[in-house]
Scaffold this motif. Structure first.
Motif, PDB file in Angstrom:
ATOM      1  N   ASN A 154      42.300  36.001  34.892  1.00  0.00           N
ATOM      2  CA  ASN A 154      42.299  35.183  36.100  1.00  0.00           C
ATOM      3  C   ASN A 154      40.985  35.404  36.840  1.00  0.00           C
ATOM      4  OD1 ASN A 154      44.138  33.452  37.889  1.00  0.00           O
ATOM      5  ND2 ASN A 154      43.184  34.874  39.335  1.00  0.00           N
ATOM      6  N   THR A 157      38.805  33.751  44.248  1.00  0.00           N
ATOM      7  CA  THR A 157      37.950  34.181  45.368  1.00  0.00           C
ATOM      8  C   THR A 157      38.832  34.616  46.537  1.00  0.00           C
ATOM      9  OG1 THR A 157      36.100  32.802  44.712  1.00  0.00           O
ATOM     10  CG2 THR A 157      36.223  33.376  47.047  1.00  0.00           C
ATOM     11  N   TYR A 158      38.693  35.861  46.951  1.00  0.00           N
ATOM     12  CA  TYR A 158      39.461  36.419  48.067  1.00  0.00           C
ATOM     13  C   TYR A 158      38.486  37.261  48.889  1.00  0.00           C
ATOM     14  CZ  TYR A 158      42.486  35.832  43.955  1.00  0.00           C
ATOM     15  OH  TYR A 158      43.073  35.358  42.806  1.00  0.00           O
ATOM     16  N   ARG A 159      38.602  37.183  50.204  1.00  0.00           N
ATOM     17  CA  ARG A 159      37.637  37.902  51.047  1.00  0.00           C
ATOM     18  C   ARG A 159      37.705  39.416  50.795  1.00  0.00           C
ATOM     19  NH1 ARG A 159      41.243  36.968  56.539  1.00  0.00           N
ATOM     20  NH2 ARG A 159      42.006  39.095  56.719  1.00  0.00           N
ATOM     21  N   TRP A 171      41.860  40.864  50.916  1.00  0.00           N
ATOM     22  CA  TRP A 171      42.961  40.062  51.431  1.00  0.00           C
ATOM     23  C   TRP A 171      43.186  38.878  50.492  1.00  0.00           C
ATOM     24  CZ3 TRP A 171      43.916  35.023  53.375  1.00  0.00           C
ATOM     25  CH2 TRP A 171      45.249  34.854  53.813  1.00  0.00           C
ATOM     26  N   ALA A 173      46.428  36.351  49.572  1.00  0.00           N
ATOM     27  CA  ALA A 173      47.782  36.000  49.991  1.00  0.00           C
ATOM     28  C   ALA A 173      48.770  36.358  48.880  1.00  0.00           C
ATOM     29  CB  ALA A 173      47.839  34.514  50.326  1.00  0.00           C
ATOM     30  N   GLN A 176      48.891  34.574  45.462  1.00  0.00           N
ATOM     31  CA  GLN A 176      47.637  34.472  44.700  1.00  0.00           C
ATOM     32  C   GLN A 176      47.780  35.274  43.408  1.00  0.00           C
ATOM     33  OE1 GLN A 176      46.302  32.084  45.845  1.00  0.00           O
ATOM     34  NE2 GLN A 176      44.727  32.418  47.388  1.00  0.00           N
ATOM     35  N   HIS A 177      47.028  34.824  42.408  1.00  0.00           N
ATOM     36  CA  HIS A 177      47.274  35.367  41.071  1.00  0.00           C
ATOM     37  C   HIS A 177      46.904  36.835  40.953  1.00  0.00           C
ATOM     38  CE1 HIS A 177      47.247  30.915  39.677  1.00  0.00           C
ATOM     39  NE2 HIS A 177      48.331  31.254  40.361  1.00  0.00           N
ATOM     40  N   LYS A 211      42.837  26.236  42.695  1.00  0.00           N
ATOM     41  CA  LYS A 211      44.186  26.649  42.289  1.00  0.00           C
ATOM     42  C   LYS A 211      44.603  25.945  40.997  1.00  0.00           C
ATOM     43  CE  LYS A 211      46.775  29.069  44.226  1.00  0.00           C
ATOM     44  NZ  LYS A 211      46.824  30.522  43.920  1.00  0.00           N
ATOM     45  N   GLU A 218      41.033  30.696  34.040  1.00  0.00           N
ATOM     46  CA  GLU A 218      39.895  30.053  34.704  1.00  0.00           C
ATOM     47  C   GLU A 218      38.633  30.041  33.836  1.00  0.00           C
ATOM     48  OE1 GLU A 218      42.187  31.725  36.421  1.00  0.00           O
ATOM     49  OE2 GLU A 218      42.475  30.794  38.388  1.00  0.00           O
TER      50      GLU A 218
END
Ligand SMILES: Cc1cc2nc3c(=O)[nH]c(=O)nc-3n(C[C@H](O)[C@H](O)[C@H](O)COP(=O)(O)O)c2cc1C
Ligand SMILES: [Mn+2]
Length: 472
Positions: A154, A157-159, A171, A173, A176-177, A211, A218
């Motif tokens: 996978n 993009t996560y902060r 972070w 959610a 999220q994968h 998504k 991906e």
């Protein structure tokens, strides 16, 4: 030929006059965010360049921002295509994904930093919302992780909050994968290996912010977008493979069960997003190219690179669904960036029957319930890209008591601060439902003629525009 790396892409931007090099010295902890803000506020999208900050005080590494979302035109250059073909290219890539290939080494291995040398503070990671964010944030990480049982890859993009030389907060959610991978590992008291890729070729960033189903890999969709497989190399310290030509790769592990405060962070809504207890990534190794380029996404208050990426990704896909899958008489669909490409949805239709408005709205709601807290439908002669025309239609085609409907209890727009007070965690149930306003701004009866010069006269004026001496 696909871009081999970010550098080939930067060359292509430069050839099309879409790259601006800022050679003056800037400071990373206030100035980069403020310059980006002014560039997005002051320059219309068609004039807005990708920015390369070449001299950052205290660093010898440049920072690239806007390379995916300075404007839809820039996004199209990243795809080596035209704006009108973006959606088709995405469909094609998902229908015909291409598996990555393994290579023994690549440019991302030119420097391998271990132990104390693997230090995040080497990189010019900016502070984005000065006085509010708790520290510097990586905003353009392509976080690579693997499904613990199948090994499926996978990229998301996560902060990431820089918390020390070898520690980042993440972070992502709940759904999220990467969070699903982590939760499965945590149930077995195992850590989750992750590779944070910065500055890959743009087709990796595109899939990272998009998504797909949990099963979709991906890397394969990225291959489909490029028309060529993504070359992968093995990480040094974790069982993960990363794009061989990336500028920077941060290897690390998320220890199971451990949480600490993360955030708050200035979000795409233009407000600070709530803080919470989140997992961390412990850095095990960093590899990078010679003279690496640090890559960041510009987000926070719209318009931003984030609102542009979201607009490009969503508009065409909802439009094509309504037109082609449902066969509805929809002409155009627009998610204004002022709404974060989320809060407002504008639709123009060629209305044949009064029920067309309801059919279009219910089609849009079922396909994209989380977007469009305000859905405004207009007739086909109203240009929905022109806010003046939309407000005109609202002003003179709408009788509020008859033409506005409120739908309670529908999915919320993510992170919308009007949902709940700032101290309510993003995962709280009270944040998950919202309501919608549907405004039917189509004409419902025969209207008088429009008070405009005839089309033919306007065209004649256009054709002899020089005669009036207005263009100097
Ligand atoms: C600029 C930008 C920043 C984002 N930041 C986050 C974030 O901090 N946390 C998050 O969960 N999703 C974030 N997203 C959305 C995810 O990248 C997106 O949902 C993606 O599909 C996640 O990958 P996954 O579906 O494989 O989990 C962001 C998107 C963009 C364009
Ligand atoms: Mn995914």
């Amino acid at each position: 030929m696909a871009y081999r790396d970010l550098r080939e892409y930067i060359k292509a931007l430069e050839e099309r006059d879409k790259l601006h090099r800022i050679t003056a010295e800037v400071e990373k902890d206030w100035e980069i965010a403020a310059v980006c803000r002014r560039v997005f506020q002051k320059l219309a999208p068609e004039r807005r360049p990708v920015l390369l900050f070449e001299r950052i005080r205290g660093f010898n590494i440049p920072l690239l921002v806007g390379s995916l979302g300075a404007s839809p035109e820039v996004y199209a250059i990243a795809l080596q295509d035209r704006v009108e073909n973006i959606h088709e290219r995405w469909e094609q890539a998902q229908r015909h994904p291409i598996k990555p290939v393994r290579v023994s080494t690549g440019p991302c291995k030119e420097n391998i930093l271990r132990g104390n040398d693997a230090d995040l503070t080497r990189f010019p990671v900016p502070i984005w919302t000065v006085g509010e964010d708790p520290g510097p944030y990586l905003t353009a990480p392509c976080v690579v992780s693997r499904e613990p049982d199948t090994g499926a890859y996978n990229v998301g993009t996560y902060r990431l909050q820089v918390k020390g030389p070898k520690k980042m907060g993440i972070w992502a959610a709940d759904g999220q994968h990467v969070s699903r991978h982590r939760l499965k590992n945590e149930a077995r008291n195992q850590s989750t290996p992750v590779a944070v890729v910065l500055g890959p070729d743009p087709a990796i960033e595109m899939v990272s912010v998009t998504k797909f189903s949990f099963e979709t890999e991906e890397y394969d969709v990225s291959g489909g977008l490029r028309g060529e497989p993504v070359p992968l190399v093995a990480c040094e310290t974790i069982p993960i493979e990363v794009p061989a030509t990336a500028e920077i790769v941060i290897e690390g592990e998320i220890p199971p069960g451990y949480r600490e405060p993360e955030g708050p962070f200035g979000e795409y809504t233009g407000y600070m997003g709530a803080a919470g207890n989140m997992p961390v990534i412990e850095v095990t190794c960093i590899t990078h190219r010679h003279n690496p380029i640090y890559r960041a996404f510009f987000s926070q208050m719209p318009p931003s690179e984030s609102s542009c990426i979201k607009r490009v990704g969503r508009e065409q896909s909802i439009l094509k669904h309504l037109q082609h899958d449902l066969g509805l008489p929809v002409r155009d669909l627009h998610l204004p960036e002022s709404s974060g490409a989320a809060g407002t949805m504008l639709i123009s239709i060629k209305k044949a029957n009064p029920s067309d408005v309801k059919r279009v709205v219910s089609g849009a709601l079922r396909y994209a319930e989380g977007f469009g807290k305000f859905i405004i439908v207009v007739d086909e002669d109203v240009d929905i890209q022109d806010h003046c025309q939309v407000e005109w239609a609202m002003s003179f085609h709408v009788q509020p008591a008859k033409d506005i409907e409120i739908i309670p209890d529908v999915q919320a727009v993510a992170l919308d601060p009007s949902q709940a007070p700032a101290d309510v965690p993003q995962e709280d149930e009270s944040r998950k439902t919202s309501s919608k306003v549907i405004i039917d701004a189509t004409r419902k009866h025969r209207f008088p003629a429009r008070a405009l010069p005839p089309e033919e006269h306007l065209r004649r004026v256009d054709n002899q525009w020089a005669k009036y001496g207005l263009e100097r």
